[in-house]
Motif scaffolding. Structure first.
Motif, short mmCIF file in Angstrom:
data_model
loop_
_atom_site.label_atom_id
_atom_site.label_comp_id
_atom_site.label_asym_id
_atom_site.label_seq_id
_atom_site.Cartn_x
_atom_site.Cartn_y
_atom_site.Cartn_z
N LEU A 1 0.83 -1.21 0.00
CA LEU A 1 0.00 0.00 0.00
C LEU A 1 0.86 1.26 0.00
N SER A 2 1.94 1.24 0.78
CA SER A 2 2.83 2.40 0.82
C SER A 2 3.54 2.58 -0.52
N GLY A 3 3.82 1.46 -1.20
CA GLY A 3 4.51 1.54 -2.49
C GLY A 3 3.60 1.98 -3.62
N ILE A 4 2.30 1.71 -3.50
CA ILE A 4 1.36 2.03 -4.58
C ILE A 4 0.72 3.39 -4.38
N GLY B 1 4.29 -5.82 -16.72
CA GLY B 1 4.19 -6.75 -15.61
C GLY B 1 2.76 -7.14 -15.31
N PHE B 2 1.86 -6.77 -16.22
CA PHE B 2 0.43 -6.96 -16.01
C PHE B 2 0.05 -8.42 -15.84
N SER B 3 0.72 -9.32 -16.56
CA SER B 3 0.37 -10.74 -16.50
C SER B 3 0.51 -11.29 -15.08
N GLN B 4 1.45 -10.74 -14.29
CA GLN B 4 1.63 -11.21 -12.91
C GLN B 4 0.37 -10.95 -12.08
N GLY C 1 0.80 -6.28 -7.45
CA GLY C 1 0.25 -4.94 -7.50
C GLY C 1 1.30 -3.86 -7.30
N SER C 2 2.23 -4.08 -6.39
CA SER C 2 3.26 -3.08 -6.13
C SER C 2 4.20 -2.91 -7.32
N GLN C 3 4.28 -3.92 -8.19
CA GLN C 3 5.13 -3.84 -9.38
C GLN C 3 4.38 -3.31 -10.59
N VAL C 4 3.07 -3.40 -10.58
CA VAL C 4 2.27 -3.11 -11.76
C VAL C 4 1.51 -1.79 -11.67
N VAL C 5 1.08 -1.43 -10.46
CA VAL C 5 0.20 -0.28 -10.29
C VAL C 5 0.94 0.86 -9.60
N LYS C 6 0.70 2.08 -10.10
CA LYS C 6 1.24 3.29 -9.48
C LYS C 6 0.13 4.34 -9.50
N THR C 7 -0.03 5.07 -8.41
CA THR C 7 -1.10 6.06 -8.35
C THR C 7 -0.76 7.14 -7.34
N ASP C 8 -1.44 8.29 -7.45
CA ASP C 8 -1.30 9.34 -6.45
C ASP C 8 -2.55 9.45 -5.58
#
Length: 450
Positions: free
Chosen positions: A151-154, A294-297, A386-393
């Protein structure tokens, strides 16, 4: 003589008494940790164990009742970093306490005094319970740590923003590094406009071949491209397309957005935000970037997705169709991550607009896979992917709010507005018309009363 005497002061010469006492102690240690020590050992340790157990039970019951009455409040509470820290520490301490209580219970049992035939059973029962309970608590601590890290990473640590005109507008970018590409660029672009009260949502699909592309007022890119990005084929990269804005700013103009990194974003993402604000006429509060490389993961972590494929699509291959390694055939299919990735990526034999439509289908299928059972049983894999694939503010403090809003959205029909031909001519876009279309889609005229 008290009722505790046979347990605290047993007849050690009777193997039958000591065997029954042994079973009683290990069962009590399971049902009410600390009770064995209160009855037969160190009462101070036992009282500590009992109090800890009662507190754990009360907290668990409170969480269960809250989850039934107001489930999104549980989500809101347990997605906060401090709470997850406390949960992780508490579970680790309880795992250690359980080990201490169980080993002490085995000491109190005095296995050598029990019947020889019962010794192995009593010991095995205690050890299995030790592994099961302490292992579960330790695993819970690991999950809490994984959740905290993911959660902190995303998500962002920023303060929440208020809705604008009663809506939250979120930019969705599907980034694709892809084979043969220098860096990542967003291939899929849309704006999701959500009513902050009802959850009613409109997805606005924006094609990458819009030309020119205006920027919102106040954007540093508007000063460079006052007539729009790509006007008269003007830009600083090889192809002047909407998604090239990301590449150009990341490579050559990152200083235009000096605060992007500390706001959990990137200069290229902020430039894309300015561009989509200019295209749609909406103020965009947040973005979500999904890295298709990295979406397939993520799809595999969810256990795959079910898609109703409408046409035959190639797997692999370049723009000329060379190197195709397989096919996705029409019909309902449960896809793994690799196949789903190519379902979203495939260009050969279809247009960019077809690909945009497929990506919307895939997004919807993934959202349907995010059920409480799926998340609970596969949390570790989902968090890692999720931490590798998703990024948001989106602020971490708003996860509970958006989860609640998302539940409302899932129960309603989502409306789609695709800014593609024949509705919009990407080579000669009329932005007055586009802004009008957007406003009508998010605020349709009221039906006259009969």
């Amino acid at each position: 003589m008290t009722i505790a005497s046979p347990i605290r002061h047993p007849n050690t010469g009777s193997r039958d008494v000591m065997t029954r006492r042994g079973w009683w102690l290990v069962v009590l240690n399971l049902l009410m940790p600390g009770s064995a020590q209160v009855l037969a050992g160190n009462r101070k340790l036992g009282r500590f164990g009992l109090i800890t157990t009662f507190v754990l039970w009360i907290l668990a019951l409170a969480v269960l009742v809250t989850a039934i009455v107001k489930p999104m409040l549980v989500v809101e509470i347990f997605t906060q970093t401090l709470v997850l820290w406390l949960v992780q520490i508490a579970l680790l301490l309880y795992a250690v306490l359980w080990v201490v209580l169980t080993l002490d219970t085995l000491r109190l049992v005095r296995l050598v005094k029990a019947r020889p035939s019962a010794r192995a059973g009593i010991a095995a029962f205690a050890v299995v319970l030790l592994v099961a309970v302490s292992g579960t608590a330790a695993y819970g601590a690991v999950v809490a740590g994984s959740a905290r890290g993911a959660l902190s990473g995303i998500f962002s640590a920023a303060a929440p923003q208020a809705p604008i005109d009663g809506r939250y507008n979120i930019m969705l970018l599907g980034g694709d590094a892809g084979p043969g590409r220098d860096g990542m660029r967003p291939d899929s672009m849309s704006v999701l406009s959500i009513d902050a009260n009802t959850g009613e949502a409109v997805s606005i699909g924006v094609p990458r071949d819009l030309d020119p592309v205006p920027f919102s007022d106040g954007s540093p890119m508007k000063k460079i491209y006052p007539n729009g990005y790509g006007y008269n084929d003007t830009c600083d990269v090889d192809v002047c397309q909407l998604n090239s804005i990301y590449t150009e700013v990341e490579l050559y103009k990152p200083k235009l957005y000096p605060d992007a990194t500390k706001e959990n974003s990137q200069p290229g993402i902020e430039a894309m935000r300015d561009a989509l604000e200019g295209v749609t006429g909406l103020k965009i509060q947040y973005y979500v970037l999904i890295d298709m490389e990295g979406f397939s993961q993520l799809v595999d972590a969810l256990g795959g997705v079910t898609i109703d494929v409408k046409e035959k699509l190639p797997i692999g291959g370049d723009a000329q169709g060379n190197g195709v390694t397989g096919w996705i055939y029409p019909g309902v299919q449960h896809m793994n991550g690799y196949t789903a990735q190519w379902y979203a990526r495939s260009r050969e034999s279809t247009s960019d607009y077809d690909r945009m439509a497929r990506q919307r289908v895939l997004e919807d299928a993934i959202l349907k896979q995010f059920t409480p059972l799926t998340v609970a049983t596969k949390f570790q894999d989902i968090a890692k992917a999720g931490s590798q694939v998703v990024k948001t503010d989106i602020p971490q403090s708003m996860i509970g709010y958006f989860a609640d809003l998302g539940m409302k959205t899932r129960s309603l029909q989502q409306h789609n507005l695709e800014l593609v031909p024949p509705t919009v001519d990407p080579s000669d876009p009329n932005y007055t018309q586009i802004h009008s279309l957007v406003q009508k889609s998010i605020a349709p005229p009221a039906t006259p009363k009969k």
